[in-house]
Write an enzyme that holds these catalytic residues in place. Structure first.
Site, PDB file in Angstrom:
ATOM      1  N   GLY A  95       0.104   9.265   3.820  1.00 12.82           N
ATOM      2  CA  GLY A  95      -0.944   9.285   2.806  1.00 12.82           C
ATOM      3  C   GLY A  95      -0.692  10.208   1.630  1.00 12.82           C
ATOM      4  CG  ASN A  97       1.935   7.199  -3.135  1.00 14.45           C
ATOM      5  OD1 ASN A  97       2.135   7.507  -4.308  1.00 14.45           O
ATOM      6  ND2 ASN A  97       2.903   6.808  -2.322  1.00 14.45           N
ATOM      7  CB  ILE A 207       1.481  -9.163   5.070  1.00 13.47           C
ATOM      8  CG1 ILE A 207       2.875  -8.547   4.916  1.00 13.47           C
ATOM      9  CG2 ILE A 207       1.346 -10.410   4.202  1.00 13.47           C
ATOM     10  CD1 ILE A 207       4.004  -9.439   5.380  1.00 13.47           C
ATOM     11  CG  HIS A 224       7.415  -2.273  -3.465  1.00 17.56           C
ATOM     12  ND1 HIS A 224       7.328  -2.556  -2.116  1.00 17.56           N
ATOM     13  CD2 HIS A 224       8.683  -2.572  -3.832  1.00 17.56           C
ATOM     14  CE1 HIS A 224       8.494  -3.009  -1.690  1.00 17.56           C
ATOM     15  NE2 HIS A 224       9.335  -3.021  -2.712  1.00 17.56           N
ATOM     16  CB  THR A 256      -0.308 -12.090  -6.529  1.00 18.48           C
ATOM     17  OG1 THR A 256       1.036 -12.006  -6.031  1.00 18.48           O
ATOM     18  CG2 THR A 256      -0.375 -11.525  -7.940  1.00 18.48           C
ATOM     19  CG  LEU A 259       5.534  -8.600   0.482  1.00 24.81           C
ATOM     20  CD1 LEU A 259       4.307  -7.883   1.022  1.00 24.81           C
ATOM     21  CD2 LEU A 259       6.621  -8.688   1.542  1.00 24.81           C
ATOM     22  CD  GLU A 289       6.421   5.863  -4.020  1.00 22.85           C
ATOM     23  OE1 GLU A 289       5.366   5.641  -3.403  1.00 22.85           O
ATOM     24  OE2 GLU A 289       7.548   5.720  -3.492  1.00 22.85           O
TER      25      GLU A 289
HETATM   26  C1  GRF Z   1       5.461   5.018  -0.339  1.00 18.13           C
HETATM   27  O1  GRF Z   1       6.815   5.119  -0.614  1.00 18.13           O
HETATM   28  C2  GRF Z   1       4.893   3.757  -0.905  1.00 18.13           C
HETATM   29  O2  GRF Z   1       5.499   3.357  -2.075  1.00 18.13           O
HETATM   30  C3  GRF Z   1       5.206   2.768   0.187  1.00 18.13           C
HETATM   31  O3  GRF Z   1       5.008   3.479   1.375  1.00 18.13           O
HETATM   32  C4  GRF Z   1       5.187   4.857   1.154  1.00 18.13           C
HETATM   33  C5  GRF Z   1       3.935   5.520   1.592  1.00 18.13           C
HETATM   34  O4  GRF Z   1       4.010   6.901   1.544  1.00 18.13           O
HETATM   35  N1  GRF Z   1       4.387   1.601   0.068  1.00 18.13           N
HETATM   36  P1  GRF Z   1       2.688   7.771   1.688  1.00 18.13           P
HETATM   37  O5  GRF Z   1       1.984   7.325   2.950  1.00 18.13           O
HETATM   38  O6  GRF Z   1       1.862   7.527   0.479  1.00 18.13           O
HETATM   39  O7  GRF Z   1       3.163   9.183   1.796  1.00 18.13           O
END
Ligand code: GRF
Length: 306
Positions: A95, A97, A207, A224, A256, A259, A289
């Site tokens: 988590g 992000n 998904i 992503h 969308t 995927l 990110e």
């Molecule tokens: C990130 O690299 C994101 O792009 C991908 O999964 C990872 C998740 O990391 N979809 P976190 O759980 O946000 O640390």
């Protein structure tokens, strides 16, 4: 000249000045709207307090702090001030992000600025580390384990219900941006229009069914860890290294039914270093990110979103 006369004149000069600015502000709403839509980076050049913000609801004198809190980076439109759209974040793991999004929402007060509080964090895994972090921030959390459902459709249906339940409430009055000196210009106005929640996938490893995607069309966003459209799916960093890529990165995009497809909102690029392995490359991309995801969401909210 009597002692009391000069201050009175000065006072009336100041009043005349403000009235004139107000009049010109009304005539040139665009100018003030433009001031209010300056990105935060531009604020150094715009630090002339007090600042006037103008919109269709009227003109108001706002102090610089109010400007910084309420106008910077946001286009001032009725769309994003009279309505409210909660954010629900979906995770499956660490988590980081999600945490970056929550921190940005807290630091920039997305709840007041855009009517967009982070209402809940939902995980499909009970052991997702991000849940504890979110709870410590006072954010509602919920686990909906995909293993409890017979198929994807049933899981997605439960997920959709939970999202709607968390994100469908107005939790505050209309913001008073544009109110002179913080005094309400529209006293007695009720709750804002409540839009369905914005759903942010942040390391959510499921998904989603077409039905779920269609039901959340225009308010479903994902991050992503590749430079889409390259390397959709899993193991993106190992695949980028194997392909001999000189650059890697991440993409924030709308979701969308296909995927890792959908309109690109933001991308970050990092160089691939000779000594990189998938782990070191992933760590460097992940750091970017945490910048581009909040930026993409901020821009959507400032634009009034869907
Ligand atoms: C990130 O690299 C994101 O792009 C991908 O999964 C990872 C998740 O990391 N979809 P976190 O759980 O946000 O640390």
């Amino acid at each position: 000249m009597g002692a009391g006369v000069l201050p009175k004149r000065r006072f009336s000069t100041v009043v005349r000045f403000f009235l004139s600015v107000l009049r010109h502000g009304l005539a040139r709403g665009g100018f003030f709207a433009a001031m209010c839509s300056l990105p935060p980076d531009s604020l150094v050049g715009a630090c002339a307090a007090p600042v006037f913000c103008h919109d269709r609801r009227g003109v108001g004198l706002v102090g610089l702090p109010r400007y910084l809190a309420g106008c910077g980076g946001a286009r001032v439109t009725p769309d994003n001030r009279n309505s409210m759209q909660s954010i629900v974040i979906l995770i499956s793991g660490g988590g980081s992000n999600m945490a970056a999004l929550v921190r940005a929402a807290q630091q920039e007060d997305w709840a007041a600025r855009y009517g967009a509080p982070v209402a809940a964090v939902i995980s499909n895994r009970a052991d997702a580390a991000g849940l504890q972090w979110a709870q410590a921030q006072g954010i509602a959390t919920q686990v909906i384990s995909h293993t409890d459902f017979a198929d994807r459709a049933q899981f997605d249906s439960a997920l959709a219900q939970a999202i709607a339940a968390h994100g469908g409430k107005d939790i505050g009055p209309k913001p008073l941006v544009g109110a002179p000196l913080g005094i309400a210009v529209h006293p007695g106005e009720g709750a804002r229009d409540v839009k369905p929640p914005l759903v942010l996938l942040a390391g959510f490893m499921r998904i989603l069914t077409p039905g779920f995607v269609q039901a959340h069309a225009g308010r479903l966003v994902n991050i992503h860890p590749s430079l889409l459209p390259a390397f959709t799916g899993l193991h993106t960093h190992a695949r980028a290294l194997a392909a001999g890529c000189k650059f890697a990165g991440a993409t924030v995009h709308r979701v969308t039914e296909v995927l890792d497809e959908g309109a690109i909102l933001e991308q970050s690029v990092v160089p691939v270093l000779p000594e990189d392995d998938a782990r070191t490359l992933a760590a460097r991309v992940l750091a970017t990110e945490h910048i581009i995801y909040p930026r993409a969401v901020r821009r959507l909210l400032a634009a009034g979103l869907s």
